[in-house]
Motif scaffolding. Sequence first.
Motif, short mmCIF file in Angstrom:
data_model
loop_
_atom_site.label_atom_id
_atom_site.label_comp_id
_atom_site.label_asym_id
_atom_site.label_seq_id
_atom_site.Cartn_x
_atom_site.Cartn_y
_atom_site.Cartn_z
N PRO A 226 0.76 -0.91 -0.19
CA PRO A 226 -0.25 -0.52 -0.32
C PRO A 226 0.90 0.82 0.19
N ARG B 112 -3.37 1.90 5.22
CA ARG B 112 -3.50 0.63 5.47
C ARG B 112 -4.10 0.20 4.72
N VAL B 113 -4.11 -1.35 4.34
CA VAL B 113 -5.24 -1.87 3.35
C VAL B 113 -6.29 -1.84 4.17
#
Length: 133
Positions: free
Chosen positions: A3, A8-9
């Motif tokens: 990412p 954050r994913v």
Amino acid sequence: MAPLNGTRVIPVGWSAHHRPVVEGSFNLACEVWRPGDGPPPFGQDEAPAVLVWSGQCRLQQRATGDGGKVVADQAVQVRDYLAVLPYEVLALVRSGEAGDVLKAGGRSYMILDALQGSELWECDLMLQSTDGG
């Protein structure tokens, strides 16, 4: 591919954000009972069970093949179920041989396992019917 820096994913609070969505799918009144501990009261065979939780849940039979087993040379029909309860119930239930019992729809189910994970928005319980079906 990673990412972008500083992102954050899965965002913080993602599970908590989705909990009301799954709870909107609950359509069955359920109760979790804990078998009584200690000696039974005079004149009774078992110690009284204790209500651990009561509310709405979702219940479904798991597709696990034919559901048959052979125990002591006898064919036995075994059906496994998945119950989905509010996330907060996960900290309350006991599973396994001395675990709690879920009662729903006029039937009783032994709680075999409570599924765990890093992102949880529901309490998933693996069950087995104690009513022979």
